[in-house]
Design an enzyme around this catalytic site. Structure first.
Site, PDB file in Angstrom:
ATOM      1  N   SER A 139      37.469  38.588  41.310  1.00 60.78           N
ATOM      2  CA  SER A 139      36.791  39.843  41.653  1.00 60.78           C
ATOM      3  C   SER A 139      36.228  40.468  40.394  1.00 60.78           C
ATOM      4  O   SER A 139      36.780  40.298  39.295  1.00 60.78           O
ATOM      5  CB  SER A 139      37.794  40.811  42.295  1.00 60.78           C
ATOM      6  OG  SER A 139      37.280  42.127  42.342  1.00 60.78           O
ATOM      7  N   TYR A 151      45.144  45.475  42.170  1.00 67.16           N
ATOM      8  CA  TYR A 151      44.435  44.310  42.707  1.00 67.16           C
ATOM      9  C   TYR A 151      43.605  43.660  41.605  1.00 67.16           C
ATOM     10  O   TYR A 151      43.638  42.441  41.421  1.00 67.16           O
ATOM     11  CB  TYR A 151      43.537  44.761  43.859  1.00 67.16           C
ATOM     12  CG  TYR A 151      42.553  43.726  44.346  1.00 67.16           C
ATOM     13  CD1 TYR A 151      42.960  42.689  45.176  1.00 67.16           C
ATOM     14  CD2 TYR A 151      41.207  43.807  43.993  1.00 67.16           C
ATOM     15  CE1 TYR A 151      42.054  41.751  45.646  1.00 67.16           C
ATOM     16  CE2 TYR A 151      40.297  42.867  44.453  1.00 67.16           C
ATOM     17  CZ  TYR A 151      40.724  41.850  45.272  1.00 67.16           C
ATOM     18  OH  TYR A 151      39.809  40.920  45.724  1.00 67.16           O
ATOM     19  N   LYS A 162      43.795  39.876  39.805  1.00 64.28           N
ATOM     20  CA  LYS A 162      42.644  38.983  39.694  1.00 64.28           C
ATOM     21  C   LYS A 162      42.373  38.628  38.228  1.00 64.28           C
ATOM     22  O   LYS A 162      41.893  37.527  37.929  1.00 64.28           O
ATOM     23  CB  LYS A 162      41.415  39.629  40.337  1.00 64.28           C
ATOM     24  CG  LYS A 162      41.512  39.744  41.858  1.00 64.28           C
ATOM     25  CD  LYS A 162      41.626  38.379  42.524  1.00 64.28           C
ATOM     26  CE  LYS A 162      41.509  38.476  44.032  1.00 64.28           C
ATOM     27  NZ  LYS A 162      41.523  37.145  44.688  1.00 64.28           N
TER      28      LYS A 162
END
Length: 251
Positions: free
Chosen positions: A143, A156, A160
């Site tokens: 991401s 998150y 990543k």
């Protein structure tokens, strides 16, 4: 589209919809057979029909971080189509939204388990069952938040970023027979990312030099490239696919 993947088999996780399904569609269009995974069998069955039926696609339902599911998927891929040439680690979760100081640590551990540990485990199964002897190529779906701060989805993004590091480590460990790369998309119009653009897509796209959000096909094409011989001298790279938004100051 080209037949360049004729005779090849890919496992794509999290592929009942969104980016995973678009990746599977592109690989099938290029001649591959695909084994797709997700949690819900009904959604997977619909995806298989969309991909051309059982001659080109196989669905295996289960949780991405379940080791038994991983082993069973790899086994079924080999039994059904004869190989596991490609692996696309697409599954990712982000059930937390807000500042890190308020993050539920049990949720944080689950995000790491699915986004990072499971990706390594999938690689281990594919490697031990097929790629160690026959070679292959792997793409990890990361991401933009892994390389650019993303408020409220920071953990998150941190997982990543770890996935990017794992991509580099695996590339070093598994070369020359296995290439490992990644893609890092900005906002792509999927159900997963709905909260980031729903009701304000035009506003959200304004910061992008290309003046639009990503489509799942944008990522599918990039993944296919990284798996293909056209990327034969690429490994350990995580390619940012973001419509140019990382070049802007943002908000």
């Amino acid at each position: 589209m080209t037949g360049r993947f004729a005779g090849k088999t890919a496992i794509v996780t999290g592929a009942s919809r969104g980016i995973g399904l678009a990746v599977a569609e592109r690989l099938v269009a290029d001649g591959a057979r695909v084994v797709i995974t997700a949690r819900k069998q009904e959604a997977l069955d619909e995806a298989v029909a969309r991909l051309g039926g059982p001659e080109t696609a196989l669905a295996v339902a289960g949780k991405a971080d379940d080791a038994e599911h991983q082993a069973d998927t790899v086994r079924q891929a080999i039994d059904t189509f004869g190989s596991v040439d490609f692996l696309v680690n697409n599954t990712g979760i982000n059930p937390a939204y807000g500042p890190l100081v308020d993050l539920d640590l049990a949720v944080a551990r689950k995000i790491v388990e699915v986004n990072c540990v499971a990706a390594v485990s999938w690689v281990q199964h594919a490697y031990r069952s097929w790629m160690r002897e026959h070679g292959g190529a792997i793409v990890n779906v990361s991401s933009l938040s892994s390389v650019r701060t993303a408020p409220n989805i920071g953990f998150y993004g941190a997982t990543k970023a770890m996935l990017n590091s794992l991509t580099e480590l695996l590339a070093v460990e598994l070369g020359p027979g296995i290439r490992v790369n990644g893609v890092a998309p900005a906002v792509v119009k999927t159900k997963f990312a709905t909260a980031l653009y729903e009701g304000r897509e035009e506003e959200a796209a304004r910061a992008y030099p290309l003046k639009r959000l990503g489509e799942t096909e944008d990522i599918g094409g990039a993944v296919a490239f990284l798996l293909s011989p056209d990327a034969a001298w690429m490994t350990g790279q995580t390619v940012v696919i973001d419509g140019g938004v990382s070049l802007t100051a943002g908000e």
